[in-house]
Each structure stands twice: as structure tokens, then as C-alpha cells.
Design a protein around this motif. Structure first.
Motif: not given
Lengths: 747, 747
Positions: B681-689
Motif C-alpha cells: 500500500a506504500e510507495s517504493k520511492v524513497r528519493e527523487l533526483d
């Protein structure tokens, strides 16, 4: 599997005790114990089943497909190492989920061992059971148990889950027992099975004896262990309470938790859940002691409970009354077991149609019968019935009324003069819902919950379940003075219930009435609902007469929660356009945005909406010129966007002692933008009329085409099929027999 | 069917004129006229088709089923008396609908006459045509024509409907001509057919010569009448303008109304509608004058137009760009004709799959081929493509970009740097939409209209189509200073269009960029969108880089319109709970309720919603600490409840000259309350660059599991497949060939 014949006197004792404890005469049909079968397995699956199953997996068909699918997933699971962790987590956490996975895997591997005779399956079950035998004696109460709770577990935070573990695990043990040495068996029984039984029975007397779904799981686990471990005493205790008094135990649960019509007081969502231990244990009893006639007990209550669960569904989903997640339906695992078991017992080919919709085959003897008979195309159309499902153990605490017709779109009208249904019940006495062409038209919100979605209150019931979903205004029934029924007091709600006045169903008319005078002090609510169709012009109407009588003047609100887009009103809307506010302060009103309000002139008032399936619905009402219509949308005071933005309109009549809301819901026409046509977007209703002449009550619906549908019914509760009624309407005399009749008057 | 051979010089003349009028070189492929076939029928259905159809209805199969179904409905219609009323009503009214029914019945009865040779069908057509021959010469212009309109009809309020009447009726006449006496034929031609042709051609020159869909209907009707009535001059005029200059006429329409990729400037909803006369007339031309090679004309533009219409659909429905009713899809009658005709021409077995989905068989020669080949199971999976469908007659006015992948759920990303699309276009330059697992995820409102629902503005476009649906904020693209693109000026919008900078598609990466500097004065909008998937971990992302550069500071709003329930935000919501107000005063903002707003800290910001299919979607964005997020719901200033209550969140950055919105949409997990589980249910994205290194641009998406998806692309418009790029990222050197590459970096 007991080693010795069981003496006849035990049964006589049980019968006497049951009688003493006030169990109904139906309990007498439970027959005496006798010698148990002496072979494994013999719980839900018997040794005779295994022979047939072994043959069936060799041949193409549904059963082989189900077998291969289970085998493939078990084989994958066997690649992982055994994990029997020391309990640490509550529901959703690692150790909780791992112990759940373990019992499911043990059960499936046990079944595969019996079918394939491949020792790898039995060895895995054996090794896991030996690990449990090492672990269990070391366990204190679970660290995450609720402080002060009376039902802690050891493997799990509550004993309910521990009982579920036992129900699966005792079956797994039964399935692989032939593969074990006596030493292995002894270690497993001594280290795991007997301690769990002891913990769940004599060490959890309150839960074990409780006449409640949790008690059913405990008695089922303990009783089944009694059969496998040759402990007839456990079976007796499971059936009749720890003290064998009949005050608690499985038979008492069967006598109390379901109404005589097989209705479970919390509604179909929890009925579905409750079925599992009832059906499992009943099947095990029947395999071990067919003389008990458990499936015939209390006029076949287990079979009724299964069938009623199916009856309380529409288009595959359960009617979402009380706390209910709306996507639950007949394909749930509990009802897969229920349907297979009922089919094994009855051979009723209508159940095969439900099994076909479930599209899941159990690897049991009953599952095999279902699979083979579906392969042979033996299914018959399942007959959904119009029926008042009486509520309460004696069937006298109201009812859940289902009216159906299969004309032009499979319609269902649910009328709910049922009892509260304990903690999961809603304050919605006399509410209704309507279904047409596979869709929910007049809706019930169900529960406010996103099951297992962590970001939504940990996946538990949301606060809005209390502040909105349970409140009266969230339902299609009268709210007095913006206060919910019983002033939201659950104890009071559980003590009272509506009274079903009558129910009648014939080809043209389904009609029912009920009342309640305890929802509000000094106020009597009486509702009559009918689903009628005319063979003359094919028209269909849901008719609603809601009568309120009170000592003092009150504000009365009658909401209709609907699915779709508002397309027309017969009066001007005064919309709030630049800003909108919550309609009220509490009892659910704080969650409603007031989008528009109007006070239509007296006479006929119509509101039309269009649903996603392209069907129009018009609610036609008689108003008195002092009734306001409020248009609302759900979502106020919902800072976390927990609520769905559903719509309703509310008829509000203020400062009144007596009032009758008269309205008629009419499905009509078709909006088909794909094929570029729109048919009958407008209601055919031109005029409504409502009259009482003594016991006779009339609702006349005049259509644009000039024809009038005249529903006449006799309100006298004692009216029977032979009661003759006559009346005059607009200068013409009419007569009918029985409860009601629909007259088609053409000009 | 012309009596005499047509001299060769006419074709040379046509070619010269076409060249003079600037028709592209493709026009040269239209070959000279020759002797027309001398038998009836020979329009869409030829005499040779009839022989095969007569045989086919004797054998079981789809064609026979379609025949029996048509026969049954026509036989029912024949029981009603003939009604050819004096025209009185506008669209939807009795006489309008009756004349529509008449031409449909005449056409179907004509087909049945040819198949069955039963004279009753021909007699009904004959009698109706004779009635028209009596009526038509008496008719003035239609009483309900629009005052001052240049396109009045006589039978109908506008000439468009009259032309549709002719297209059907001339086919019906052709089908029953063999049954008529010469005297009957003469009366019908003199009283009805020739006057209608005259009225629609020389008496309606402006509409006839117009390079527009209405013109196509008129030229198709007149040209087909030319074949049947042996009037080659009409055919020439239909093909080349009344003056045969090539400035108007069917060939010019084919050269101008579609882009070289077969894209119709108004979008697929109107493309589908426009197809009908193009395909009908082309088929008639091909049957009469195969030497013209009409299906090869302009690099097979008719075939391309049919195929592009299919390509612009998802899960059976057209992408709802511009004015579009969302339930329209590939099963519409126009595309049934299109697919059958294209299959007859090409034998492409992929089209059979579309025909199978349409589930309607035409009673034509092409319909027979479709039916027989479906019966024989010859269909192949239809290949939906990732493609930039160029817009504009020369293909240089932007594009509608479709990116697709069939991984884990049939995803489609629509990116719209297309031209305005005239009066039905929306002010939505560079907007996008996203589809997954059969559902619309990031949505377009489509048109605000309830087709043919009288209570909703007579079934016409609603006022909210202008005030909401066409406005920029109703779409997923940047709004500057709460003002719509081109300041809502259609003329200006039609003069300008975005520029497609590049489009690239490989297995892992579909990517496209476009810009426009005319939507707002002094502001350049540049958007790059990509759909990527990693074979490493199976993840899928839609990547969005929206870059705004302006001379002066502005407020920038970037909305995301989504379908579903908000379940999580990575920041606190400041919700308006007791009352809410409209977000703005105009340009669509007046219709948005502001439900909550927040100004998240700089860094990664995430918003998660759950759709009805139980799939989670998370939009992860990089924000700068000065970006507000506004949560809105549609429905303010909508006193008649005309709008659907749809949801959006808007990223708002105020007082800025240059800004890049960086965001990534990620489908994930599953909510399955029926089976009682919820996964991921939670996004796998931890960081964007996001980084720019010269022409190279990078977007890095780091997941919780530690892996990073690094999308690198070369922004230089002239980069080709052989362009080599290299860059350093976090101390490591990378290189790639061509437009773009997705690197999976594992730790």
C-alpha cells in the motif's frame, strides 16, 4: 476414533442437560454417540473421501486443476525453511502472519500427503508440529495481548487466532497421523496439541463457554481434537459447555446465534465469517458420529445458515448492512466451504450454480462432488427468494426483509426491521436499500474502513465508522431531531428491536410492514415497503410509506442515499454555489455538506438521477408544502479524506407530531451515449395518491399514459390469505383476498 | 453504372486541377475513371457480394445470426404503416426521428431484399420512396432551421441530416432498383433523388465545398447518387469541388482533414464520427472505379484513419480528449463499418480481434468476410502501438503521443502536444492522461454533456462545457495566473500549436518532449513525459518534467485529476472541514471546491490514492518548500448539479520566473478486501533526483529496497539512434546510444 464404544447413557445425560438448560426441543434430534471410526483422516475429509480424491486427480477436470494449483503453491512454500518463531507481534506483524501461514501450509500439505502419498508433505507437517511441540510449552501469555483482556492467546495476541490455529492444525495432524511413529505422535500431542486444547478449554472457560463466534472457534478446535486424540470428554464439552450443562457449547451456539431462518444477528458480512467453524465442526461431527444427525439439528440450522448467507447477496456481493466491507461476497473462502459442504449433504443442484460463480474447488470429499458435478454440467439456476428472514434466536426480534423480482433487471428491495446486531450493528431501524440491474441504487454506506491499509488508521475501523457509518442519518430511515436511534446507546439498542407486522409476496406484490416505538422516547415509527410490478404495462415501483407518530412536535428527516448523477427535479433548487457548510454538528450531520435546499409546493415532487449503468431513477413523493428537500454530499469534517463523497437528499419536515412520508421509486429508461440514444429519461408518474380506509390502505400511482396502478393492502396484522377486503376508490368498488393486491386501472 | 465509357481526358483534367489546387503529390495516385459496372447494387455492397451473402445465410454462423436478427427487426417494423410526415420538428422531435427511422429501415429492407429476394422488402422501400417523391418537391426550407444559417435542410433542420438521409437512401434505392419498373424509378429519381442531390450540391455550394465533416457527408451522398443514377458529373464534383477545381471535394477532404498519420484534428471521439462518410464513399468508389485506387490514395489515408481510430482507444473506449463523451468506443457503428471495410481491403487478421470485440456483423460483403473469418477463428491479437500521431495536414502541427506497455497491467500514457482541434478542442496544451489495468487513473473530464437527456440543457453541450471542461485547469497541464491557454481565445488557439521535440520508444523507455510559447505571452512551456519499466525489479513509472520559463514572475498551477480515494500524503493536510469555498472566480477555478491545502517541506512529497480496482497510485514530486498543494473537488458554482464530483490536487508555485515540476507516478500494490489482504500500500520511492548536464537530463528514482532507476535522455532535438551520450552521476560514468536509456543501479 475413540478406542472404545461409548455407552448409551452419555447421550441421555446430554439430552437431559440440554432440556434443563432451556435448549429447544430441536436439540432432542441430536442422537446418541456411538463407536467412532477408527481410521485417519476423519474430520472434514474422511478416509473414504481420500480414495475418491486420489482417483479424481488423475483425470482432467476442475478437481485436478484445483489439485495442481494447490500442489504448485505448496511446493513453492516448501522451498522456504521452517519458521516457528517465538510469538512477538500483534495482527499484521511478522510472527502473527507466520503462524497463520504455518497452519495454512500444514493443512494443505496434509491434504496433498493424503492425495499423493508423497512423504515430503507429511515430513514438513511433522517437522513443523515437532517445532510447535518444542515451542508451545515454553510460552507465557502473548506479549501483545490487550491489557486485562479475558481472551489472551499464547501463539497469538488473542485466543480466537489460537483456536483458528487449532482448527487447521488438528486437521493437518489427522491427515498425516498415519505417517508418524508413535513416538513422534506422542511428542506432538503432548507438547503442542494437548496443551493448546487445555489452554483453550479449561484454561479459557469464559471464551470457551461463550455463546459467541469466538466460542464457536474454540469449541470447534477442541471438539475436533477430541475426535482425533480419542478424547470423548472434549467432544462432550465442546458440544455442551465445559460442565456439560448445555448452557454453553456448540449446540447452544447453534440454537442461539442463528435465528430459526438461519439469519445471523450481525448481518451477512459477519455471518459469512461465523460460518467457518460451524460448518467445519459440523462436518467433522457428521463424519465421526453420523447418528447425531448434526445437519438435521434444530430443523437443519447449519444448512439454513449456509443458504441464508447466499440469499443475503445480490450480484455476488452481500447486502452491506451494519459493519460490512462492500466487496465481500459469495466467493469468500468461508462460503466456498459452506456451499461445498451443503452440496455434499443435500445434492441440491442449485448450489452448483453458486459454486460455479465462486470458481474455487476445495480439496475435500465435498469439493470433489462439486467439481465432478460441475464438470458434468449438473448445475441448476439458484433461486433467490423474497422472504422475511426473522431475527433473534426465537425468530421474534424483527426481521431482515428481502423482496425480489426478476423482471426487467433483477430487482431487490432490502427492508431492515432487524435487531441491532450487537457491536457491529448500525442505528438504522427500518432502513431500506434498493438494487436494480446488478447495481446498488438506494445505498447503504457499509463500514468506514480500509481493511489492512496501514495509512488508514492501521487498517482498522476508522473513527468515521462511529461518527458517520453507524449513525442514523447515514441510512435511509427517519432521524428525529438530528439524533440517532437510541441516542447512540448500544446497550439500549441491543435491548430493543422493531416488530415485523406482516410480510407477503406474490407475483405482483411483495409487501412488508414493521414498527418500533423504542428508537426515540414517545415516538412510534411505522414503515410499510412494497415492491410491485404490473404485468399490464411492465412498470415496476418500490413504494415507501413512513409513518411517524409522537407526543411532542419534532423535526423529522428522511434521507435517500443514492448512487448517480442528479439529472432533474420537479422544483427549483436553491444551490449554495460559492461556499458550502456542514449540515449539522453531530450524529453524522457534521459530515454532510449542504449543497442545495428547496421547499417545493404541496403535491407531487420528483427527483431523478442517472446511475453509471445508464438507468434513470425517479423518486416521486407527496409533500405538504412544509417539507424541505436538502441535497447533501458526504465529506465535511473529514480532514483525512476518509469518507467517500456519496450523495443524498433528505426530506425534512419540522415541528410536527404526526407525519407520513409517501414516496415511490421508479426505475426507467436508458441513457446510452455509446449508441447515441436516450429513452424515457422522464418519470412516467403524473400523480400519487395515498388513502387509509379503516384497515385498508391505498397507494395510487397515475402514469402519463393515463393508467393507474392501485396498490391496496390490509394493514391488520392478523389478516390471512383468506381475509376478504373491499373498498371504494374514486367511485368504483374493489375487492381482494389476502394481504394485498395491485389493480391496474386503465381509462 | 454509367451507360458509356468515360473518356480518358477527364482523369487527366482532374489530376491537373488537383495539382493546381495544391493537392499533394499523393493525389496523383488516383487513377483514371473507366467504365462503371453496369449492375445493381454496386455501392458499399456489390452484386458479387450478394451471391456470397445469399449462400452464407443458409449456413450457421455469425453472418446468419446477424441476418436473422436484422430480418426479425425489419419484419417487426414492416408491421407499422408507412409514415413520411411533413417536416416540422428539430432533432429529437417526431418528424426528425421518423425520417431517420425511414432511411435506416429502407437501407435494411433493401439489403434483405437482395439477400432473400422476397418482394415485400423491395415493395416497402419502393412505397416509401414514392411517398418521398410526392413530398419532397413540395417542401420549403425546414421550419426549424437556425435563423440565418447557411446549411438549412428541407426534410431536416440542417443539411447534414439531409445528406445522411441521401447516403442511406441512395444505397437502398440501388439495392431495390432491379425490382422497379422504369416508370417507378423515374418517378422516384425525378421527385426525390435528383432534387435532393441538387439541393445538397449546386444549391448548397458553401457546405458542399467545405473542407469539413459536413462537406464529406454531402459529397458522399451526391457522389454515390452519381454512380447509381449514371451521372458522372456528380461524381467529379463530389471528388473535386462543384467547379472541379480540387479546392473542395472528397479528395481535398482526405488530403486535409487527416494528418499523414491518419489523426483527425478534433480527436478520436469526432474522428469516429467523421469516418462514416469517408469509408462509405471510398468503398463505393472502389467498387465502381477500382482503377482510382482510392484506398491507396495519399499513402492509404482511409486505411490509416480507420486504424488510428482503433489505436486511440483503451480497453475499448476512445481516449476522451477534447469534447468527448467517455462511453464512446470501438463498438460504435461507424467503426464497425470501418473495421469491416478495412478488413475487406487488407485481410489483416488483427482487425478481426477488434471485430470480435465489436460483436456486430454488417450485412455487406466485407461483413461476410469478417463473419466467416471469425467463425474460422482466424483473429490475431491486435497490436496497440506506442506512437506519436502527428497532427495537422502536413503532420507538423504537434502530435498526440501514445505510450503503451503491456507489462503488469496494460498501461497507456497519453501526452497531448496536439493542435487545438477547432471548436471542439480544449485549452489543454501538453496535458496528459494515464491508464492502468483497464482503468483511467489520471483523468480527463471529457465533455460536459448528457447526450439527449432533455432535462440537461436539452441534451446539448452544457454551459459547464465552456466554463469547466474546456478550461485549462480541468486538465493535467500548467495554468499560468489562473488563466486558460490563449486566454480562451479559440481563433488564437487554432493559429498556434505545440512543437513536438522528440518521441522515442524502446522496450524499457517511451519518452517524448514538446513545447509551446504561444499559450501565454512571454511564457514557454516545455514538457517531457516518459513511461519506463525496469526488467530488473518489474517496477513501472510515469515520469513528468514540466519546465516553465517566463520573462515576468507568475503563479503556476499544475493539477493532477485522479480517480479514487486519497489514502496517504507524506505531509500534513490542512483541511477545510466545517465549510469550503470555490478556489477562484473564473477560468474553471470557480467550479473547484478547495478542500485542503498544505505547503510541504522541500524535498520529496508523496500523495497516494486507491482506485476502485484496488490498485494504489503514488505521485512522488520534488518540491522546493515554496510549493503549495491544493486538494480540490469539482462542483462549486454548479447550481444544477451538472458536474461530476471529481478530484484533483494542484501543485501551486507562486511568483516565479522559472520552475520545473518534477514528478513520478507509480502504480503499486493491491487492496483486496474480498480476499482480505492488502499488498504494498506504500510507495517504493524513497528519493527523487533531477539533473541537467548539457543536453543530457537525468531523473533518478531510488527505491526503499535500495535500487535506483536512472533515466538518462538526450534532449537535443536532432539526437538520433546513433548519437552517443555519456555523463557522470554520483561518481560513476555512464554512456548510452540514441535518445534515452534506463539504468538500474543496485547497491
Amino acid at each position: 476414533m475413540f478406542g472404545n464404544p461409548v455407552p448409551q447413557k452419555r447421550s441421555a445425560l446430554a439430552t437431559c442437560i440440554a432440556l434443563a438448560a432451556g435448549v429447544s426441543a430441536a436439540a432432542l434430534t441430536v442422537k446418541p454417540l456411538s463407536v467412532f471410526a477408527a481410521e485417519h483422516p476423519n474430520l472434514v475429509i474422511s478416509a473414504a473421501d481420500i480414495d475418491a480424491m486420489q482417483g479424481a486427480v488423475e483425470k482432467p477436470g476442475r478437481f485436478r486443476a484445483a489439485f495442481l494449483s494447490t500442489q504448485s503453491s505448496v511446493d513453492l512454500a516448501l522451498q522456504a525453511p521452517i519458521a516457528v518463531p517465538v510469538p512477538a507481534d500483534a495482527g499484521g506483524g511478522y510472527t502473527h502472519e507466520q503462524h497463520k501461514k504455518n497452519y495454512q501450509l500444514m493443512y494443505n500439505a496434509g491434504v496433498l500427503y493424503q492425495i499423493t502419498e508423497n512423504p515430503k508433505y507429511a515430513e514438513r507437517v511433522r517437522d513443523m508440529l515437532l517445532a510447535y511441540a518444542d515451542l508451545y510449552p515454553t510460552l507465557p501469555l502473548h506479549p501483545k495481548r490487550r491489557p486485562g483482556a479475558k481472551n489472551p492467546g499464547k501463539l497469538f495476541w488473542q485466543s480466537l487466532n489460537e483456536a483458528v490455529w487449532l482448527v487447521y492444525t488438528i486437521q493437518a495432524y489427522d491427515l498425516i497421523r498415519p505417517s508418524l511413529t508413535d513416538a513422534e505422535a506422542e511428542k506432538i500431542e503432548r507438547g503442542a496439541l494437548r496443551p493448546v486444547v487445555k489452554f483453550l478449554s479449561v484454561e479459557s472457560p469464559e471464551t470457551f463457554n461463550k455463546v459467541h463466534n469466538h466460542g464457536t472457534w474454540l469449541t470447534a478446535g477442541v471438539g475436533m481434537a477430541g475426535y482425533v486424540l480419542d478424547e470423548p470428554e472434549w467432544v462432550e464439552q465442546a458440544l455442551l459447555d465445559l460442565d456439560k450443562s448445555g448452557r454453553g457449547g456448540f449446540l447452544r451456539q447453534l440454537s442461539t446465534l442463528f435465528s430459526p431462518d438461519g439469519y445471523y444477528n450481525e448481518g451477512p458480512y459477519y455471518q459469512r465469517y461465523a460460518l467457518m467453524p460451524f460448518v467445519t465442526f459440523a462436518k467433522a461431527i457428521d463424519n465421526n458420529e453420523p447418528e447425531r444427525g448434526i445437519f438435521e439439528y434444530r430443523d437443519s440450522i447449519v444448512m439454513k445458515a449456509i443458504d441464508t448467507t447466499i440469499q443475503l447477496s445480490y450480484n455476488g456481493l452481500f447486502f452491506p448492512i451494519n459493519d460490512a466491507i462492500k466487496s465481500k461476497g459469495i466467493d469468500t473462502s468461508e462460503l466456498v466451504l459452506g456451499v461445498a459442504t451443503a452440496y455434499g449433504e443435500s445434492g441440491n443442484a442449485q448450489l452448483l450454480e453458486i459454486a460455479a460463480q465462486q470458481d474455487r474447488i476445495l480439496l475435500t470429499g465435498d469439493g470433489l462432488k462439486v467439481a465432478q458435478d460441475l464438470d458434468a454440467g449438473k448445475q441448476q439456476p439458484y433461486q433467490f427468494k423474497s422472504m422475511a428472514f426473522r431475527d433473534g434466536k426465537d425468530g421474534n426480534e424483527g426481521a431482515l426483509v428481502v423482496m425480489r423480482q426478476q423482471l426487467d433487471g433483477d430487482q431487490a428491495l432490502i427492508f431492515k426491521p432487524a435487531a441491532q446486531g450487537m457491536g457491529h450493528g448500525h442505528f438504522d431501524k427500518l432502513s431500506w436499500q434498493f438494487y436494480d440491474r446488478g447495481a446498488e441504487i438506494v445505498t447503504d454506506y457499509g463500514a468506514a474502513r480500509f481493511l489492512n491499509v496501514e495509512s488508514k488508521n492501521g487498517g482498522r475501523y476508522l473513527p468515521e465508522n462511529e461518527t458517520w457509518a453507524k449513525q442514523t442519518v447515514a441510512h435511509n430511515t427517519v432521524v428525529v431531531d438530528e439524533t440517532s436511534h437510541f441516542d447512540n446507546d448500544l446497550k439500549s439498542a441491543n435491548r430493543h428491536h422493531p416488530k415485523l407486522q406482516f410480510f407477503h409476496a406474490d407475483n405482483q406484490v411483495k409487501i412488508s410492514a414493521a414498527n418500533i416505538d423504542s428508537a426515540y422516547p414517545g415516538v412510534t415509527l411505522t414503515r410499510t415497503m412494497a415492491l410491485v410490478n404490473s404485468p399490464g404495462d411492465g412498470s415496476t415501483f418500490a413504494i415507501d410509506l413512513f409513518d411517524v407518530k409522537s407526543e411532542k412536535p419534532h423535526q423529522l428527516d428522511l434521507p435517500v442515499h443514492y448512487n448517480g448523477q442528479l439529472v432533474d427535479t420537479s422544483f427549483d433548487l436553491r444551490g449554495f454555489t460559492d461556499s458550502i457548510s456542514a449540515l449539522g454538528k453531530g450524529n453524522g450531520y457534521q459530515h454532510l455538506w449542504l449543497k442545495a435546499r428547496s421547499k417545493p409546493d404541496s403535491g407531487l415532487t420528483q427527483i431523478t438521477w442517472l446511475n453509471d449503468n445508464g438507468r434513470f431513477y425517479t423518486q416521486s413523493s407527496l409533500v405538504d408544502g412544509n417539507t424541505e428537500i436538502l441535497f447533501t454530499e458526504l465529506g465535511a469534517n473529514d480532514p483525512h479524506f476518509n469518507l467517500r463523497a456519496e450523495k443524498s437528499f433528505i426530506a425534512r419536515r419540522n415541528k410536527v407530531r404526526e407525519h407520513t412520508f409517501v414516496s415511490v421509486l421508479e426505475p426507467h429508461g436508458e441513457y446510452n451515449p455509446a449508441q447515441e440514444f436516450t429513452l424515457e429519461a422522464e418519470s412516467k408518474v403524473r400523480e400519487l395518491d395515498h388513502k387509509k380506509i379503516g384497515d385498508i390502505e391505498l397507494v395510487a400511482i397515475e402514469s402519463n399514459a393515463g393508467a393507474t396502478q392501485l396498490l391496496a393492502f390490509n394493514r391488520n396484522p392478523v389478516a390471512s390469505a383468506s381475509t376478504e377486503s373491499s373498498f371504494e376508490y374514486r367511485g368504483i368498488n374493489y375487492a381482494f383476498s389476502g394481504r394485498a393486491k395491485l389493480f391496474l386501472i386503465t381509462n
